[in-house]
Write a protein that holds these residues in place. Structure first.
Motif, mmCIF file in Angstrom:
data_model
loop_
_atom_site.group_PDB
_atom_site.id
_atom_site.type_symbol
_atom_site.label_atom_id
_atom_site.label_comp_id
_atom_site.label_asym_id
_atom_site.label_seq_id
_atom_site.Cartn_x
_atom_site.Cartn_y
_atom_site.Cartn_z
ATOM 1 N N ASN A 1 56.734 6.822 58.906
ATOM 2 C CA ASN A 1 57.224 6.197 57.683
ATOM 3 C C ASN A 1 58.116 4.993 57.933
ATOM 4 O O ASN A 1 58.230 4.123 57.066
ATOM 5 N N GLU A 2 58.721 4.921 59.109
ATOM 6 C CA GLU A 2 59.622 3.811 59.393
ATOM 7 C C GLU A 2 58.997 2.733 60.278
ATOM 8 O O GLU A 2 59.678 1.791 60.681
ATOM 9 N N ASP A 3 57.702 2.854 60.553
ATOM 10 C CA ASP A 3 56.995 1.845 61.340
ATOM 11 C C ASP A 3 57.123 0.488 60.631
ATOM 12 O O ASP A 3 56.742 0.344 59.470
ATOM 13 N N LYS A 4 57.671 -0.494 61.323
ATOM 14 C CA LYS A 4 57.948 -1.799 60.713
ATOM 15 C C LYS A 4 56.696 -2.454 60.142
ATOM 16 O O LYS A 4 56.749 -3.106 59.105
ATOM 17 N N SER A 5 55.555 -2.292 60.825
ATOM 18 C CA SER A 5 54.332 -2.953 60.371
ATOM 19 C C SER A 5 53.803 -2.378 59.057
ATOM 20 O O SER A 5 52.957 -2.973 58.412
ATOM 21 N N MET A 6 54.320 -1.198 58.650
ATOM 22 C CA MET A 6 53.832 -0.549 57.437
ATOM 23 C C MET A 6 54.786 -0.685 56.257
ATOM 24 O O MET A 6 54.508 -0.187 55.170
ATOM 25 N N GLN A 7 55.914 -1.370 56.438
ATOM 26 C CA GLN A 7 56.929 -1.388 55.382
ATOM 27 C C GLN A 7 56.487 -2.111 54.112
ATOM 28 O O GLN A 7 56.893 -1.743 53.015
ATOM 29 N N ALA B 1 49.950 1.452 70.293
ATOM 30 C CA ALA B 1 50.635 0.485 69.425
ATOM 31 C C ALA B 1 49.885 -0.834 69.328
ATOM 32 O O ALA B 1 49.686 -1.362 68.234
ATOM 33 N N HIS B 2 49.448 -1.379 70.472
ATOM 34 C CA HIS B 2 48.812 -2.704 70.421
ATOM 35 C C HIS B 2 47.481 -2.649 69.688
ATOM 36 O O HIS B 2 47.121 -3.575 68.968
ATOM 37 N N LEU B 3 46.740 -1.518 69.815
ATOM 38 C CA LEU B 3 45.473 -1.383 69.098
ATOM 39 C C LEU B 3 45.721 -1.250 67.608
ATOM 40 O O LEU B 3 45.017 -1.825 66.781
ATOM 41 N N PHE B 4 46.762 -0.474 67.254
ATOM 42 C CA PHE B 4 47.095 -0.257 65.849
ATOM 43 C C PHE B 4 47.503 -1.573 65.192
ATOM 44 O O PHE B 4 47.024 -1.931 64.124
ATOM 45 N N VAL B 5 48.389 -2.321 65.861
ATOM 46 C CA VAL B 5 48.866 -3.584 65.305
ATOM 47 C C VAL B 5 47.729 -4.597 65.232
ATOM 48 O O VAL B 5 47.561 -5.287 64.226
ATOM 49 N N SER B 6 46.888 -4.677 66.300
ATOM 50 C CA SER B 6 45.794 -5.651 66.274
ATOM 51 C C SER B 6 44.777 -5.288 65.201
ATOM 52 O O SER B 6 44.219 -6.155 64.543
ATOM 53 N N HIS B 7 44.590 -3.959 64.964
ATOM 54 C CA HIS B 7 43.695 -3.520 63.883
ATOM 55 C C HIS B 7 44.244 -3.983 62.541
ATOM 56 O O HIS B 7 43.520 -4.505 61.699
ATOM 57 N N LEU B 8 45.548 -3.826 62.348
ATOM 58 C CA LEU B 8 46.159 -4.278 61.090
ATOM 59 C C LEU B 8 46.039 -5.793 60.945
ATOM 60 O O LEU B 8 45.732 -6.295 59.869
ATOM 61 N N MET B 9 46.250 -6.519 62.051
ATOM 62 C CA MET B 9 46.168 -7.975 61.984
ATOM 63 C C MET B 9 44.748 -8.428 61.648
ATOM 64 O O MET B 9 44.536 -9.404 60.942
ATOM 65 N N ASP B 10 43.743 -7.702 62.180
ATOM 66 C CA ASP B 10 42.352 -8.040 61.901
ATOM 67 C C ASP B 10 41.978 -7.756 60.451
ATOM 68 O O ASP B 10 41.146 -8.433 59.870
ATOM 69 N N THR B 11 42.582 -6.701 59.900
ATOM 70 C CA THR B 11 42.153 -6.255 58.577
ATOM 71 C C THR B 11 43.026 -6.767 57.447
ATOM 72 O O THR B 11 42.629 -6.715 56.297
ATOM 73 N N ILE B 12 44.224 -7.260 57.750
ATOM 74 C CA ILE B 12 45.108 -7.762 56.703
ATOM 75 C C ILE B 12 45.097 -9.288 56.737
ATOM 76 O O ILE B 12 45.628 -9.892 57.664
ATOM 77 N N PRO B 13 44.473 -9.916 55.747
ATOM 78 C CA PRO B 13 44.458 -11.376 55.730
ATOM 79 C C PRO B 13 45.876 -11.901 55.490
ATOM 80 O O PRO B 13 46.486 -11.572 54.484
#
Length: 202
Positions: free
Chosen positions: A184-190, A33-45
């Protein structure tokens, strides 16, 4: 003193809850989870917009970091035209993995299981995430069948295309309804899920 104890207890309970949530996420999806979220944070301005709108999934992640395959992708439905089953059939809408067909941000797709095992998550530009849940008699080699709810949707949104797809996670041969729902219900992907729902309705 009592207030201090209450706040300490609340902080401890919150930490335990977050740890349990992280472990559950990892056990269901196989992703850290932490790698996935940090990856999203790095890639989503944060706050960045494109033409006044939030960036799309295609624009938000550096897909070149993932293994790429060129495939021929077609669309299929749960109906007679694709599966030979009608709505009254007991296996109507049930994939080879046992999960029900689904069109969502993470949709069920069919693939050659010797290349993409059940549970493999692919990113398919113009379609979204596809989770390998099914196989097909004609789906051999670098071919995919992408699920749509109706024949009209197949022709309107896809048809037949040769595309580059990206392997986000290789499957282990298993997929459950719980795993598909969690993706599909992952909050970070909504935010991306809402973009997808809007685009499908156009």
């Amino acid at each position: 003193m009592n207030k201090m104890k209450k706040w300490t207890k609340r902080l401890g309970m919150t930490c335990l809850f977050l740890m349990a949530l992280t472990v559950t996420f990892h056990s269901i999806t196989g992703l850290q989870a932490h790698l996935f979220v940090s990856h999203l944070m790095d890639t989503i301005p944060v706050g960045e917009t494109v033409n006044g709108e939030a960036p799309t999934l295609e624009e938000s992640i550096d897909w070149s970091k993932y293994p790429k395959y060129t495939v021929t992708a077609t669309g299929y439905t749960a109906g007679m035209e694709s599966t030979g089953k009608s709505k009254g059939h007991p296996e109507y809408g049930i994939t080879y993995s046992g999960v029900k067909v689904k069109r969502d941000l993470y949709s069920t797709i069919a693939a050659d299981l010797s290349i993409f095992p059940i549970g493999t998550i692919l990113f398919i530009p113009g379609y979204g995430y596809g989770v390998v849940a099914d196989k097909g008699g004609a789906i051999k080699g670098n071919r995919l069948d992408l699920y749509y709810e109706t024949v009209e949707d197949v022709y309107r949104h896809w048809g037949k295309k040769t595309v580059d797809v990206y392997v986000v996670k290789k499957g282990n041969g298993k997929l459950t309804e719980e795993q598909l729902t969690a993706l599909n219900e992952d909050k970070s992907m909504q935010v991306f899920r809402q973009q997808y729902i809007k685009s499908e309705k156009k």
